[in-house]
Design an enzyme around this catalytic site. Structure first.
Site, PDB file in Angstrom:
ATOM      1  N   GLU A 169      -2.966   8.345  -3.508  1.00  9.76           N
ATOM      2  CA  GLU A 169      -3.194   7.603  -4.626  1.00  9.76           C
ATOM      3  C   GLU A 169      -4.830   7.820  -4.901  1.00  9.76           C
ATOM      4  O   GLU A 169      -5.480   7.771  -3.725  1.00  9.76           O
ATOM      5  CB  GLU A 169      -3.139   6.330  -4.155  1.00  9.76           C
ATOM      6  CG  GLU A 169      -3.374   5.022  -5.260  1.00  9.76           C
ATOM      7  CD  GLU A 169      -3.187   3.542  -4.881  1.00  9.76           C
ATOM      8  OE1 GLU A 169      -4.317   2.767  -5.007  1.00  9.76           O
ATOM      9  OE2 GLU A 169      -2.203   3.273  -4.481  1.00  9.76           O
ATOM     10  N   HIS A 202      -2.195   0.685  -9.543  1.00 12.96           N
ATOM     11  CA  HIS A 202      -2.600  -0.241  -8.771  1.00 12.96           C
ATOM     12  C   HIS A 202      -3.468  -1.364  -9.362  1.00 12.96           C
ATOM     13  O   HIS A 202      -4.675  -1.628  -9.208  1.00 12.96           O
ATOM     14  CB  HIS A 202      -3.511   0.603  -7.605  1.00 12.96           C
ATOM     15  CG  HIS A 202      -3.660  -0.355  -6.443  1.00 12.96           C
ATOM     16  ND1 HIS A 202      -4.022   0.336  -5.309  1.00 12.96           N
ATOM     17  CD2 HIS A 202      -3.629  -1.653  -6.085  1.00 12.96           C
ATOM     18  CE1 HIS A 202      -4.023  -0.635  -4.295  1.00 12.96           C
ATOM     19  NE2 HIS A 202      -4.038  -1.599  -4.644  1.00 12.96           N
ATOM     20  N   ARG A 213       0.823  -1.254  -0.070  1.00 12.13           N
ATOM     21  CA  ARG A 213      -0.079   0.005  -0.084  1.00 12.13           C
ATOM     22  C   ARG A 213       0.968   1.320  -0.135  1.00 12.13           C
ATOM     23  O   ARG A 213       1.953   1.342   0.593  1.00 12.13           O
ATOM     24  CB  ARG A 213      -1.081  -0.141   1.259  1.00 12.13           C
ATOM     25  CG  ARG A 213      -2.000  -0.856   0.999  1.00 12.13           C
ATOM     26  CD  ARG A 213      -3.101  -0.678   0.081  1.00 12.13           C
ATOM     27  NE  ARG A 213      -4.183  -1.661   0.147  1.00 12.13           N
ATOM     28  CZ  ARG A 213      -4.150  -2.552  -0.535  1.00 12.13           C
ATOM     29  NH1 ARG A 213      -3.213  -3.053  -1.327  1.00 12.13           N
ATOM     30  NH2 ARG A 213      -5.211  -3.330  -0.395  1.00 12.13           N
TER      31      ARG A 213
END
Length: 245
Positions: free
Chosen positions: A189, A208, A161
């Site tokens: 993000e 991602h 992450r």
């Protein structure tokens, strides 16, 4: 939803859901569903970065024959930080690449080092792959001190992450040319237009997508169906999130 009994995610990470789970409701993740896609992405990111594929793509777009020597994955040491099911899947995929694998998890077990040993392990690694969950303990764990322990020219691969990595500290290392990185996740993000990471040298970014594959979709459907059958039949559920996730 007064009759709610179970929240079943189709992700391994559950940090967005934890604050919203009512008392008495069970939360389960989909551990294992995205192992193949994420492990495959990590191998691809390593090879693309070490063999400098992005630079060759840019040269191709310009019609230039840009011959040069590159790095290579063979004979390197790969440290997997967060050695769970995805880490094991990654190691299986690395088996044919002639590398040494160092396994690291929160606590030590047979064949796996504890995070407390990182100061001694990081200087040995040519590639560091992040697969830890997003928790209060892992937020910012890859900070300036962590990065300073990595050897010159090492590659950081983040398939975990974004907040696990201190973006400012990583930018400083990339801009100095000392380290390289491949990121499937960022902080912030989505990465906004104009953010300095977009133009940072020695960096490969994907949006991602590591687990966004047909394999993950197929496996999620199979897993959720099996989990619903367990619930219907009164059998124990799998991947229950409790305690120190």
């Amino acid at each position: 939803m007064p009759r709610l009994r179970l929240i079943q995610t189709v992700t391994a990470g559950v940090e967005p859901y934890l604050p919203h789970v009512p008392d008495g409701v069970m939360l389960c993740n989909a551990r294992g569903v995205h192992d193949a896609g994420t492990a495959e992405w990590a191998v691809g990111a390593m090879i693309a970065s070490l063999r400098e594929f992005p630079a060759f793509v840019r040269a191709q777009e310009q019609g230039r024959w840009a011959y040069r020597h590159t790095g290579v994955l063979a004979d390197s040491t790969v440290l997997i930080l967060g050695y769970g099911s995805i880490g094991a899947a990654l190691e299986r995929r690395l088996a044919g690449f002639e590398v040494e694998v160092i396994r690291v998890a929160r606590s030590a077990r047979d064949g796996v080092h504890a995070e407390a040993e990182l100061p001694d392990l990081l200087p040995r690694a040519d590639v560091v792959v992040l697969l830890v969950p997003a928790t209060a303990a892992t937020k910012g764990m890859v900070d300036a001190a962590f990065l300073a322990l990595m050897k010159d020219g090492a590659l950081l691969v983040n398939a975990a992450r974004g907040p696990v990595v201190d973006t400012g500290a990583l930018l400083a290392e990339l801009e100095s040319g000392r380290l390289r990185a491949a990121l499937d996740v960022t902080d912030p993000e989505p990465l906004p237009e104009g953010h300095p990471l977009w133009k940072a040298p020695h960096l490969l970014i994907t949006p991602h997508v590591a687990g966004s594959t047909p394999a993950s979709t197929r496996r999620a459907l199979v897993y959720v169906e099996a989990q619903l059958r367990r619930l219907h039949d009164g059998r124990p559920l799998t991947n229950i999130i409790s305690g120190g996730y």
